[in-house]
Design an enzyme around this catalytic site. Structure first.
Site, mmCIF file in Angstrom:
data_model
loop_
_atom_site.group_PDB
_atom_site.id
_atom_site.type_symbol
_atom_site.label_atom_id
_atom_site.label_comp_id
_atom_site.label_asym_id
_atom_site.label_seq_id
_atom_site.Cartn_x
_atom_site.Cartn_y
_atom_site.Cartn_z
ATOM 1 N N TYR A 148 58.182 17.200 86.061
ATOM 2 C CA TYR A 148 58.152 18.484 85.472
ATOM 3 C C TYR A 148 57.201 18.377 84.354
ATOM 4 O O TYR A 148 56.266 19.166 84.140
ATOM 5 C CB TYR A 148 59.317 19.018 85.166
ATOM 6 C CG TYR A 148 59.258 20.506 84.119
ATOM 7 C CD1 TYR A 148 58.653 21.758 84.891
ATOM 8 C CD2 TYR A 148 59.713 20.330 82.846
ATOM 9 C CE1 TYR A 148 58.724 22.730 83.852
ATOM 10 C CE2 TYR A 148 59.350 21.635 82.212
ATOM 11 C CZ TYR A 148 59.154 22.750 82.668
ATOM 12 O OH TYR A 148 58.772 23.762 81.774
ATOM 13 N N SER A 187 55.413 23.194 77.723
ATOM 14 C CA SER A 187 56.726 22.719 77.376
ATOM 15 C C SER A 187 56.846 21.606 76.520
ATOM 16 O O SER A 187 56.065 20.735 76.616
ATOM 17 C CB SER A 187 57.626 22.453 78.930
ATOM 18 O OG SER A 187 58.611 21.778 78.517
#
Length: 351
Positions: free
Chosen positions: A167, A142
């Site tokens: 995350y 990501s």
């Protein structure tokens, strides 16, 4: 190729499974269909690929009625025995691992979910690839890994040791885990850092979905950092094209590297990291204006400061994937937003 795609009830996995099936690959889709967001949307994606959702049973493979070479299995990544039995039965040539617990803000509320899915689940994928000799693995990372890095455009050789959400930390951990397995077991492995993916069948927790839904219903939208954030929005078709290029061109070791000249994005092991974005960031307030233009409605804006875990800007440097694999994004913001709105109206507003 005989390919496992994890996360095929999810946004990106659904589109990838369709594209691979349409070009004739043998594809097995895997998902646990969790309740992070509306499961009916997940089931609708599965039905779109020819899976009879009323017949889904845990750990049972179901054949698609739409694509001859596509099948789906409901399975949790933490079910190690079930996962290993699937690998043993199918003998995959390649794995594209997209399943994960997504969402920066959600990780502030439910941190343990991210460890179970993104760390333990990914370890099970790595172990399955090792045990069953899968030598072509790509996985979702990501743009969130860039964290406090403010050197734009964001380059895969940049330092990413300062994440601002759990995350993001789990995604960086995935990259490190993958490198160790690539080095130890010679697994050709590529991590893909996605930049704000959007498009038809997108997730309900993403900005475009929320903005369109609220504007159409006359509800306010929350605009963080007073609309001054910049995002490298990337249309789903461009993302899928990039993933397929990565799968068709497994990573190779770079022998010219040595212990004194290592790169964060490549290695003497068969390991690579790529950014996958549009390389055309847009300010959030301008993104909203484009939505307003397409909907012919004005948004009611609730202007707010930057949220914890958010970054002010993302901007992908895609030169390496362009040089190595010939990747170039093609879809403009105007066309991408228009495509999403057409899907949204057809899915949610048509009778």
């Amino acid at each position: 190729m005989n390919i496992l795609v994890t996360g095929t009830a999810g946004f990106i996995g659904f589109h990838l499974a369709k594209a691979l099936s349409e070009r004739g690959d043998e594809v097995t889709g895997l998902d646990n269909i969790n309740e992070y967001y509306d499961v009916e949307l997940k089931y609708a994606r599965l039905r779109e690929t020819g899976i009879k959702t009323e017949k889904i049973k845990y750990n049972e493979i179901q054949k698609s009625t739409r694509y001859q070479q596509y099948s789906f299995i409901k399975l949790d990544l933490n079910d190690r025995d079930g996962l290993f039995k699937l690998f043993e039965k199918k003998r995959f040539d390649a794995v594209c691992h997209l399943a994960a617990q997504a969402g920066v803000r959600y990780s502030l509320k439910n941190p343990y979910v991210y460890l179970n899915s993104n760390i333990n689940g990914f370890l099970n994928i790595l172990e399955a690839c090792r045990i069953y000799n899968v030598n072509n693995l790509c996985f979702a990372s990501s743009s969130s890994v860039y964290g406090l890095n403010q050197s734009l455009p964001l380059n895969t050789d940049d330092n990413v040791d300062h994440p601002v959400s759990l995350y993001a930390a789990t995604k960086k951990a995935n990259e490190l885990m993958a490198h160790s397995y690539s080095y130890l077991y010679n697994i050709k492995t590529t991590g893909i850092r996605f930049f704000t993916v959007y498009g038809p069948w997108g997730r309900p927790d993403m900005a475009l979905f929320i903005f369109v839904s609220n504007i159409l219903r006359g509800k306010p939208i929350e605009v963080y950092n007073y609309g001054k954030m910049r995002r490298d929005f990337t249309f789903i078709d461009d993302i899928v094209e990039g993933i397929i290029l990565v799968m068709d061109n497994p990573a190779k070791p770079i022998k010219a590297l040595d212990g004194e000249n290592l790169s964060p994005s490549s290695s003497t092991a068969p390991y690579r990291i790529y950014n996958l974005g549009s390389s055309s960031p847009i300010e959030l307030i301008d993104f909203i204006k484009e939505i307003e233009n397409k909907l012919r409605r004005k948004a009611i804006k609730n202007m707010l400061p930057l949220q914890p875990g958010d970054v002010k800007a993302t901007y992908a440097d895609t030169q390496s994937i362009s040089n190595d694999l010939g990747y170039h994004s093609k879809t403009s913001i105007k066309d991408g937003i228009s495509s999403f709105i057409s899907w949204y109206k057809n899915y949610y507003l048509s009778e």
